[in-house]
Design a protein around this motif. Sequence first.
Motif, PDB file in Angstrom:
ATOM      1  N   THR A 198      25.878 -48.497  43.583  1.00 35.45           N
ATOM      2  CA  THR A 198      27.084 -49.242  43.954  1.00 35.45           C
ATOM      3  C   THR A 198      27.841 -49.734  42.723  1.00 35.45           C
ATOM      4  O   THR A 198      28.646 -50.657  42.813  1.00 35.45           O
ATOM      5  CB  THR A 198      26.729 -50.445  44.852  1.00 35.45           C
ATOM      6  N   GLY A 199      27.581 -49.094  41.593  1.00 36.26           N
ATOM      7  CA  GLY A 199      28.269 -49.477  40.369  1.00 36.26           C
ATOM      8  C   GLY A 199      29.420 -48.550  40.059  1.00 36.26           C
ATOM      9  O   GLY A 199      30.032 -47.940  40.937  1.00 36.26           O
ATOM     10  N   GLY A 257      31.491 -58.760  36.489  1.00 33.81           N
ATOM     11  CA  GLY A 257      30.519 -59.046  37.539  1.00 33.81           C
ATOM     12  C   GLY A 257      31.124 -59.076  38.930  1.00 33.81           C
ATOM     13  O   GLY A 257      30.427 -59.339  39.915  1.00 33.81           O
ATOM     14  N   ALA A 305      30.703 -52.503  42.706  1.00 34.15           N
ATOM     15  CA  ALA A 305      31.291 -53.058  41.489  1.00 34.15           C
ATOM     16  C   ALA A 305      32.808 -52.915  41.517  1.00 34.15           C
ATOM     17  O   ALA A 305      33.348 -51.900  41.965  1.00 34.15           O
ATOM     18  CB  ALA A 305      30.724 -52.345  40.270  1.00 34.15           C
ATOM     19  N   TRP A 365      25.328 -45.245  35.614  1.00 34.90           N
ATOM     20  CA  TRP A 365      25.956 -46.192  36.533  1.00 34.90           C
ATOM     21  C   TRP A 365      25.886 -47.570  35.907  1.00 34.90           C
ATOM     22  O   TRP A 365      24.860 -47.943  35.335  1.00 34.90           O
ATOM     23  CB  TRP A 365      25.218 -46.189  37.871  1.00 34.90           C
ATOM     24  N   GLY A 392      21.584 -50.358  37.761  1.00 28.14           N
ATOM     25  CA  GLY A 392      22.506 -51.176  38.525  1.00 28.14           C
ATOM     26  C   GLY A 392      22.082 -51.321  39.973  1.00 28.14           C
ATOM     27  O   GLY A 392      21.039 -50.839  40.411  1.00 28.14           O
ATOM     28  N   THR A 393      22.917 -52.000  40.739  1.00 28.00           N
ATOM     29  CA  THR A 393      22.646 -52.293  42.136  1.00 28.00           C
ATOM     30  C   THR A 393      22.790 -51.040  42.987  1.00 28.00           C
ATOM     31  O   THR A 393      23.631 -50.185  42.720  1.00 28.00           O
ATOM     32  CB  THR A 393      23.628 -53.363  42.644  1.00 28.00           C
ATOM     33  N   GLU A 404      27.536 -51.910  36.003  1.00 29.98           N
ATOM     34  CA  GLU A 404      28.269 -52.955  36.697  1.00 29.98           C
ATOM     35  C   GLU A 404      29.581 -53.235  35.966  1.00 29.98           C
ATOM     36  O   GLU A 404      29.732 -52.913  34.784  1.00 29.98           O
ATOM     37  CB  GLU A 404      27.429 -54.230  36.764  1.00 29.98           C
ATOM     38  N   ARG A 454      32.666 -57.973  42.560  1.00 23.42           N
ATOM     39  CA  ARG A 454      32.232 -57.002  43.561  1.00 23.42           C
ATOM     40  C   ARG A 454      33.275 -56.894  44.664  1.00 23.42           C
ATOM     41  O   ARG A 454      34.051 -57.820  44.906  1.00 23.42           O
ATOM     42  CB  ARG A 454      30.883 -57.405  44.179  1.00 23.42           C
TER      43      ARG A 454
END
Length: 494
Positions: free
Chosen positions: A22-23, A36, A54, A30, A3-4, A32, A38
């Motif tokens: 950041t998920g 989708g 997320a 981890w 993930g991001t 998302e 955020r």
Amino acid sequence: MTGTTYTPPPAHGRDGPFAIPTGLLIGEQWMEAASGARIDVDDPANGSILTSVADGDIAEGIAAVDAAAAAAADWAATAPRKRADILLACFHAMMAEQEWLAQLISLENGKALSDARGEVAYAAEFFRWYAEEAVRINGELGISPSGGNRILVQYQPIGVSLLITPWNFPAAMATRKIAPALAAGCTCILKPAAETPLTALAVAEIMRRAGVPAGVVNVVNTSKPGPVCSAILHDPRVRKLSFTGSTQVGRLLLREAADSVVSSSMELGGNAPFIVLDDADLDAAVEGAMIAKMRNAGEACTAANRFYVQRGIHDAFVAKLVEKMGAMKVGPGIEAATQCGAMINRKAVDKIVWLVGDAVGKGAEVRLGGQAIEGDGYFYPPSVIANVQPGSEILDNEVFGPVAAVIPFDDPEEAIALANATEYGLAAYVYSENLKTALKIADRIECGMVAVNRGLVSDAAAPFGGVKQSGLGREGSHHGLIEYCEAKYIAVSW
């Protein structure tokens, strides 16, 4: 890690040990959000967007319950020493990254770096304390009064726990809940504040790397806390709720928890009185006031809100407090010289403006500050307002900012009555060189914690919590561990 991720900008020559996920942490990975969606994370010092995380929904909340429930039996059966070793590893891992974590807290929360360093140390201490407590969950053995049987009592993990934390101490409020839950043998779902999710995500990743098994700690960020937390609390596998936040939200969560009779611990709002008697050490009282008021720029539930100062020492106290608070450097928390950082958002500044304006309109005198700082970011300067009149909103509401409201009094009985004239009862502070007098006053103040001749009350080894509408239950100390246990009685004959 999938993930991001987010890599904070290097500051003071210190890069992070890993890019922050950041998920959503659900089970072993981890991920998302399925939608989708955020959530933007702001820098309070300038209003810019740092990154996004997320945005989980009900489906992700229930998936986190699935993961926590799947891991529950194995974690409960894990030997206390093994659980203790993992928690101690989390302590050492956090302390090894103290500076990096402090910088992250300053970026997303706005607090001064010195305060953030203190928070990381305090947060990590819960891992060490509960590593020591994990092996000391002692039961009881007695004989029934009739002599007919033995009374055997043992403490078992209460079960899957939902932990909801606020934005003002994003590391410490997470570890103060996670550590005792894990020590007791519970698995958990952490729902961090949407304003400061990055610190919670970093702590969760540190714990994962330190050896916490998959599913034991899950993290769900969401911009829809009401529906998501309601769905989690109505899942029959969830047996514990621990919440730190406002009294208003606490009431709503208690109603939700009531439907399934979920055990609830609540650390809610405060309105702490700071009482200074004529015989107090003036310099010590002012130094204590600076800690009690200006720690985290006043954005703390234990922050001194109402300063009741006996008339004989009142003017000197106000003058010294103005001098000390006026010398503080205001600026972005990430800058090393900053002593008072930004408020969390514009709404927080607007609330302070309203409270100060109301007090001044009713006769209070501004001795320092008293107006928001214009420009980028969400800043309010250290402020002192004297002779605050009865009926002022600032006496009934948490300021949650760097404003000291000072009220003179003549007799200690008057101070006690004023201190208790609130629906809240979290913390209080008393200064007097006569310990007998100070302890008598402390005994009569309606609150869960009193600091006598000191400006700091929080300690991992002490029971933290309030009375009246400041909460239910305790965090920290052995009391905090028992909050995550059920006492089982077994009648035995032999």
